[in-house]
Design a protein around this motif. Structure first.
Motif, PDB file in Angstrom:
ATOM      1  N   VAL A 331       0.842  -1.207   0.000  1.00 49.94           N
ATOM      2  CA  VAL A 331       0.000   0.000   0.000  1.00 49.94           C
ATOM      3  C   VAL A 331       0.873   1.252   0.000  1.00 49.94           C
ATOM      4  CG1 VAL A 331      -1.670   1.351   1.327  1.00 49.94           C
ATOM      5  CG2 VAL A 331      -1.979  -1.123   1.077  1.00 49.94           C
ATOM      6  N   ASP A 332       1.906   1.245   0.870  1.00 49.41           N
ATOM      7  CA  ASP A 332       2.815   2.401   0.932  1.00 49.41           C
ATOM      8  C   ASP A 332       3.546   2.586  -0.402  1.00 49.41           C
ATOM      9  OD1 ASP A 332       2.049   2.796   3.509  1.00 49.41           O
ATOM     10  OD2 ASP A 332       3.786   1.798   4.409  1.00 49.41           O
ATOM     11  N   GLU A 333       4.026   1.474  -0.983  1.00 48.61           N
ATOM     12  CA  GLU A 333       4.756   1.568  -2.243  1.00 48.61           C
ATOM     13  C   GLU A 333       3.846   2.080  -3.371  1.00 48.61           C
ATOM     14  OE1 GLU A 333       5.947  -1.837  -4.916  1.00 48.61           O
ATOM     15  OE2 GLU A 333       7.914  -1.307  -4.065  1.00 48.61           O
ATOM     16  N   SER A 334       2.593   1.610  -3.387  1.00 42.89           N
ATOM     17  CA  SER A 334       1.651   2.048  -4.424  1.00 42.89           C
ATOM     18  C   SER A 334       1.381   3.543  -4.325  1.00 42.89           C
ATOM     19  CB  SER A 334       0.349   1.265  -4.296  1.00 42.89           C
ATOM     20  OG  SER A 334      -0.592   1.715  -5.250  1.00 42.89           O
ATOM     21  N   THR A 335       1.232   4.036  -3.077  1.00 40.87           N
ATOM     22  CA  THR A 335       0.990   5.479  -2.879  1.00 40.87           C
ATOM     23  C   THR A 335       2.196   6.289  -3.337  1.00 40.87           C
ATOM     24  OG1 THR A 335      -0.439   4.995  -0.978  1.00 40.87           O
ATOM     25  CG2 THR A 335       0.419   7.250  -1.186  1.00 40.87           C
ATOM     26  N   LYS A 336       3.398   5.851  -2.944  1.00 45.63           N
ATOM     27  CA  LYS A 336       4.606   6.554  -3.347  1.00 45.63           C
ATOM     28  C   LYS A 336       4.818   6.492  -4.858  1.00 45.63           C
ATOM     29  CE  LYS A 336       7.018   5.813   1.047  1.00 45.63           C
ATOM     30  NZ  LYS A 336       8.151   5.128   1.732  1.00 45.63           N
ATOM     31  N   ASN A 337       4.452   5.357  -5.466  1.00 50.62           N
ATOM     32  CA  ASN A 337       4.641   5.201  -6.898  1.00 50.62           C
ATOM     33  C   ASN A 337       3.769   6.185  -7.681  1.00 50.62           C
ATOM     34  OD1 ASN A 337       6.099   3.634  -8.911  1.00 50.62           O
ATOM     35  ND2 ASN A 337       4.078   2.954  -9.590  1.00 50.62           N
ATOM     36  N   THR A 338       2.555   6.442  -7.187  1.00 49.04           N
ATOM     37  CA  THR A 338       1.673   7.424  -7.833  1.00 49.04           C
ATOM     38  C   THR A 338       2.298   8.815  -7.782  1.00 49.04           C
ATOM     39  OG1 THR A 338      -0.291   6.140  -7.242  1.00 49.04           O
ATOM     40  CG2 THR A 338      -0.621   8.457  -7.814  1.00 49.04           C
TER      41      THR A 338
END
Length: 435
Positions: A331-338
């Motif tokens: 979840v954290d990686e997906s948010t940062k990736n956006t």
């Protein structure tokens, strides 16, 4: 016909006796004008047509457009001119229909001259021609450029049409000055229009460079930007030149625009000089810039990274995402990736637009641009999902970044530009070395 005209005019002007007292008939300009115009208007029309065409030929664009404007504005002119003067025919009057009514002819002359000063070329031209025909132009109202046509008689035409040598010189000088002033005013207006066009370009490139510098300062924190006071564009001069403006006011407007444009150009130069370059680093003798390999460019890296960051998760990522141990990390990686993806597109936009603004430098090869690209990659490299001692669990996204770094060959052979340049592996890249 001439005898009957002479007799009619004589009836109005001859002396008469009443008893022993001799009386003289009053000179009635309107009645005499009507009678004279009735018999002479065909010949008068030919002379008037010739005069108007000669006047237009002196300055076709200016005088022709003036005649065209009068034709459109005043209906009485349309009764005499058969068609609107246009540039295709050189604004020449092909036919002039002389109206039978003397009052209409008077209104026609008044409409041609309405709003024009006594020094206007058309006024002096028509006045000379009409005086020679027995008519004069009088100013109708004080303070306004309105005129009326009056009959003065053929006997007075020579005396009134002949100007003294001094008056002729004054008139000639006045016409030359009027023409020269008009040309100078046109040149000033052209310069103002050019300055306004330059301003649009200056504002556009300065706003773009402000965005570039702000983005740069987020990732290259060691590069201190000198204090630059930004120009508030809403307070700048915003006025279009008008033909009726005086030459002095137009010259003042031109000076203000050019001064403000120089100030905008100065801010742009300051902003651009605030970006780090090899020369500035040599002066400070403190930092070195990292650049991409010779066959790479910032545009290539941006395009490749868009592809990398658009990849869908692999089956391992989907499986791990169902487990409690990894779910929060994904979840954290997906948010940062956006956030990274949006930043990458913004960085790409800035680089692309800078190519059309800064023409004296190849942005793809600019040292500061490549250093910014490397700094962005370094600081945005995805972290491992989980790390226990020497063991790391990486996501598909992180592995894709590592493969891209390996393909670009910037993981262990970065090029350093600056003082004492050498090929070394800076500490910021050491964690990307995988054997």
């Amino acid at each position: 016909m001439f005898r009957s005209l002479t007799a009619s005019l004589g009836d109005l002007t001859r002396s008469a006796t009443t008893g022993n007292v001799r009386t003289v008939a009053t000179f009635d300009a309107q009645i005499l004008g009507e009678k004279f115009y009735k018999y002479s208007h065909p010949a008068l029309g030919k002379r008037l047509k010739k005069t108007l065409n000669e006047h237009v030929m002196e300055a076709p664009e200016r005088h022709g457009e003036d005649l065209k404007h009068s034709f459109i504005k005043y209906p009485v002119i349309k009764q005499f001119l058969t068609e609107i003067p246009t540039g295709k025919k050189g604004y020449q009057v092909d036919q002039l229909n002389m109206h039978d009514s003397y009052e209409q002819f008077q209104a026609f002359i008044a409409a041609l001259l309405k709003g024009k000063p006594p020094t206007a070329p058309l006024y002096t031209t028509l006045k000379a021609m009409l005086l020679d025909a027995g008519f004069d132009i009088k100013q109708a109202t004080d303070g306004e450029q309105a005129y009326r046509l009056v009959y003065v008689g053929l006997a007075q035409r020579k005396a009134q049409s002949e100007l003294s040598l001094l008056e002729a010189i004054k008139l000639k000088v006045s016409n030359i000055y009027s023409s020269t002033e008009h040309l100078h005013k046109s040149e000033v207006i052209k310069s103002i229009d050019k300055a306004n066009q330059e301003r649009l370009h200056l504002i556009k490139k300065t706003l773009l460079l402000r965005d570039v510098v702000n983005f740069h300062n987020q990732y290259v924190t060691w590069c201190e930007m000198p204090p630059i006071e930004p120009i508030v564009f809403s307070t700048l001069t915003d006025r279009k030149p008008k033909q009726e403006d005086t030459v002095a006011s137009l010259e003042n407007l031109q000076a203000n625009l050019e001064k403000e444009n120089r100030a905008i150009e100065h801010e742009f130069t300051q902003l651009y000089n605030s970006l780090p370059s090899t020369s500035t680093l040599e002066q400070k003798n403190q930092f070195r810039l990292m650049t991409l390999p010779d066959n790479m460019s910032v545009t290539t890296v941006c395009n490749d990274m868009e592809v990398v960051m658009s990849l869908t998760p692999g089956w391992r990522d989907v499986l791990r995402n169902t487990r409690v141990l990894y779910r929060r990390a994904y979840v954290d990686e997906s948010t940062k990736n956006t956030t990274r993806f949006n930043e990458l597109r913004e960085l790409k936009r800035l680089f692309e637009e800078m190519k059309h603004i800064v023409t004296w430098e190849d942005i793809d090869k600019a040292v500061w641009a490549q250093n910014l690209m490397v700094q962005w990659l370094v600081k945005n490299m995805p972290v491992p999902l989980c790390q226990m001692g020497p063991f790391k669990c990486s996501s598909g996204n992180r592995k894709a970044w590592k493969r891209a770094f390996t393909r670009w060959d910037i993981s262990w052979k970065p090029r350093i530009t600056g003082v004492q340049s050498m090929e070394v592996t800076p500490s910021c890249f050491q964690r990307f070395i995988y054997r």
